[in-house]
Motif scaffolding. Structure first.
Motif, short mmCIF file in Angstrom:
data_model
loop_
_atom_site.label_atom_id
_atom_site.label_comp_id
_atom_site.label_asym_id
_atom_site.label_seq_id
_atom_site.Cartn_x
_atom_site.Cartn_y
_atom_site.Cartn_z
N ASN A 250 0.81 -1.21 0.00
CA ASN A 250 0.00 0.00 0.00
C ASN A 250 0.84 1.27 0.00
OD1 ASN A 250 -2.56 -1.21 -0.03
ND2 ASN A 250 -2.46 -1.60 2.16
N ARG A 251 2.16 1.11 0.17
CA ARG A 251 3.05 2.28 0.19
C ARG A 251 4.41 1.86 -0.37
NH1 ARG A 251 3.23 7.13 3.28
NH2 ARG A 251 1.31 6.46 4.29
N ILE A 252 4.90 2.61 -1.34
CA ILE A 252 6.19 2.32 -1.96
C ILE A 252 7.01 3.61 -2.03
CG2 ILE A 252 7.36 1.63 -4.10
CD1 ILE A 252 5.07 -0.21 -4.68
N THR A 253 8.26 3.54 -1.65
CA THR A 253 9.20 4.66 -1.81
C THR A 253 10.14 4.34 -2.95
OG1 THR A 253 9.08 5.16 0.55
CG2 THR A 253 10.94 6.06 -0.66
N SER A 254 10.24 5.26 -3.91
CA SER A 254 11.02 4.99 -5.11
C SER A 254 11.54 6.30 -5.70
CB SER A 254 10.16 4.26 -6.14
OG SER A 254 10.80 4.17 -7.39
N ARG A 255 12.62 6.21 -6.47
CA ARG A 255 13.11 7.37 -7.22
C ARG A 255 12.33 7.58 -8.50
NH1 ARG A 255 17.61 9.86 -5.49
NH2 ARG A 255 18.97 8.78 -3.99
N LEU A 256 11.47 6.61 -8.85
CA LEU A 256 10.66 6.73 -10.06
C LEU A 256 9.36 7.44 -9.75
CD1 LEU A 256 11.17 3.19 -11.64
CD2 LEU A 256 12.40 5.30 -12.13
N LYS A 257 8.99 8.37 -10.63
CA LYS A 257 7.79 9.17 -10.40
C LYS A 257 6.51 8.36 -10.59
CE LYS A 257 5.69 13.59 -11.66
NZ LYS A 257 5.82 14.82 -12.48
N SER A 258 6.58 7.34 -11.45
CA SER A 258 5.40 6.51 -11.75
C SER A 258 5.35 5.30 -10.82
CB SER A 258 5.44 6.04 -13.19
OG SER A 258 4.54 4.98 -13.41
N PRO A 259 4.22 5.07 -10.14
CA PRO A 259 4.12 3.86 -9.30
C PRO A 259 4.19 2.58 -10.11
CG PRO A 259 2.00 4.98 -9.45
CD PRO A 259 3.02 5.91 -10.06
N ALA A 260 3.65 2.63 -11.34
CA ALA A 260 3.72 1.43 -12.19
C ALA A 260 5.16 1.13 -12.55
CB ALA A 260 2.88 1.65 -13.44
N GLY A 261 5.92 2.16 -12.83
CA GLY A 261 7.34 1.96 -13.13
C GLY A 261 8.10 1.46 -11.92
N SER A 262 7.73 1.93 -10.73
CA SER A 262 8.40 1.51 -9.51
C SER A 262 8.17 0.04 -9.23
CB SER A 262 7.89 2.35 -8.33
OG SER A 262 8.12 3.73 -8.54
N MET A 263 7.03 -0.49 -9.67
CA MET A 263 6.68 -1.86 -9.34
C MET A 263 6.77 -2.82 -10.51
SD MET A 263 3.37 -1.49 -6.90
CE MET A 263 2.38 -1.07 -8.31
N GLY A 264 6.93 -2.27 -11.71
CA GLY A 264 6.82 -3.10 -12.91
C GLY A 264 7.73 -4.30 -12.94
N ASP A 265 8.95 -4.17 -12.40
CA ASP A 265 9.88 -5.30 -12.41
C ASP A 265 9.59 -6.31 -11.30
OD1 ASP A 265 11.26 -4.33 -14.59
OD2 ASP A 265 12.63 -3.15 -13.36
N ILE A 266 8.84 -5.89 -10.28
CA ILE A 266 8.57 -6.77 -9.15
C ILE A 266 7.27 -7.53 -9.35
CG2 ILE A 266 8.12 -6.84 -6.67
CD1 ILE A 266 9.90 -4.41 -6.35
N TYR A 267 6.22 -6.84 -9.79
CA TYR A 267 4.91 -7.46 -9.94
C TYR A 267 4.58 -7.60 -11.41
CZ TYR A 267 4.69 -6.35 -5.03
OH TYR A 267 4.96 -6.28 -3.69
N ARG A 268 4.36 -8.83 -11.84
CA ARG A 268 4.17 -9.11 -13.26
C ARG A 268 2.77 -8.76 -13.73
NH1 ARG A 268 4.97 -15.17 -15.35
NH2 ARG A 268 3.16 -15.45 -14.01
N GLN A 269 1.79 -9.01 -12.88
CA GLN A 269 0.41 -8.84 -13.31
C GLN A 269 -0.37 -8.08 -12.25
OE1 GLN A 269 -1.65 -12.45 -14.40
NE2 GLN A 269 -3.65 -11.58 -13.91
N MET A 270 -0.89 -6.93 -12.57
CA MET A 270 -1.71 -6.16 -11.66
C MET A 270 -3.15 -6.65 -11.74
SD MET A 270 0.62 -4.36 -10.46
CE MET A 270 2.21 -3.67 -10.85
N SER A 271 -3.71 -6.96 -10.62
CA SER A 271 -5.06 -7.52 -10.59
C SER A 271 -6.09 -6.44 -10.33
CB SER A 271 -5.14 -8.59 -9.49
OG SER A 271 -6.47 -9.00 -9.33
#
Length: 260
Positions: A198-219
């Protein structure tokens, strides 16, 4: 059967009430989640260039769901105490402390059976064996202890809060970071569903970009779970309530059979 002829009328009635409340929760949950969405809110960047990505549900969990959940838990837990009281009446045992034993450890459960004030020993060895099989103590891996703890929190401490999770499957980086614990359980990390944070800290402005390599499929499926600070944290509410009701029903039936 009339209540005057059925010595287990009270526990049966509480069990029926728990089932009715559960069925109502299933309907409320379906309506709530039918048009629920979870969106990202991005804050930042901060002085070091980090963004904070926070998942925000489109609507709050209705009080009717949270209240109905704890009412279901109360009634389910009451079945066990009423069952012990009913057994006591049949055995000629009367005590205000005659309640279904739930303990902090296995040794503490033994002490409860040995405590003459509780009168549990007078309910017979078969009753004690049924209870011991349930392992109603911390570390016993049994839902009865969780049911008891949730009931205590809801009655005497605070509201039992719920949360919303969204499952996803892992990407390549997710397998590298999170996959070991699933492999240890004999599961394939590529197939297992895990909740998106529910909370992610990242240098990437886009949350999808921040998670794209970790989570393959968004439900698009969002689930109600117990909140972080209560027993069964992160676990599905309806699935566990159904399991609790089934387990309490099994215990009740087994105890009744020993007295028939």
């Amino acid at each position: 059967m009339s209540r005057t002829r059925d010595p287990f009328y009270s526990s049966a009635r509480k069990l029926r009430r728990a089932i009715t409340l559960y069925d109502r929760l299933v309907d409320l949950d379906r309506v709530f989640r039918s048009n629920l969405s979870v969106n990202w809110q991005t804050i930042g960047p901060d002085g070091e260039g980090f963004y904070e990505h926070i998942r925000v549900p489109s609507k709050a969990i209705p009080e009717e769901i949270e209240d109905g959940m704890i009412d279901c838990i109360h009634n389910c837990r009451a079945v066990l105490d009423l069952l012990v009281y009913e057994c006591g009446l049949l055995k000629g045992v009367s005590s205000r402390q005659l309640m279904f034993p739930v303990a902090s450890s296995e040794s503490a459960l033994d002490e409860m059976f040995a405590d003459k004030k509780r009168q549990l020993h007078r309910l017979g060895e078969k009753f004690q064996n049924i209870v011991r099989q349930q392992k109603p103590y911390a570390g016993g891996g049994n839902l009865i202890k969780d049911l008891h703890d949730l009931d205590i929190i809801g009655k005497h401490r605070t509201l039992v809060e719920l949360a919303i999770i969204t499952p996803a499957t892992l990407g390549n980086m997710g397998v590298a970071i999170l996959g070991a614990r699933f492999l240890n359980q004999g599961l394939s990390p590529l197939e297992v569903a895990v909740p998106i944070p529910n909370r992610i800290t990242s240098r990437l402005k886009s949350p999808a970009g921040s998670m794209g390599d970790i989570y393959r499929q968004m439900s698009d499926v969002h689930l109600l779970v117990f909140a972080d600070d209560v027993p069964l944290a992160g676990r599905r509410v309806l699935w566990n309530l159904r399991s609790m009701i089934a387990q309490v029903d099994t215990v009740r039936n087994n105890v009744i059979l020993t007295l028939s």
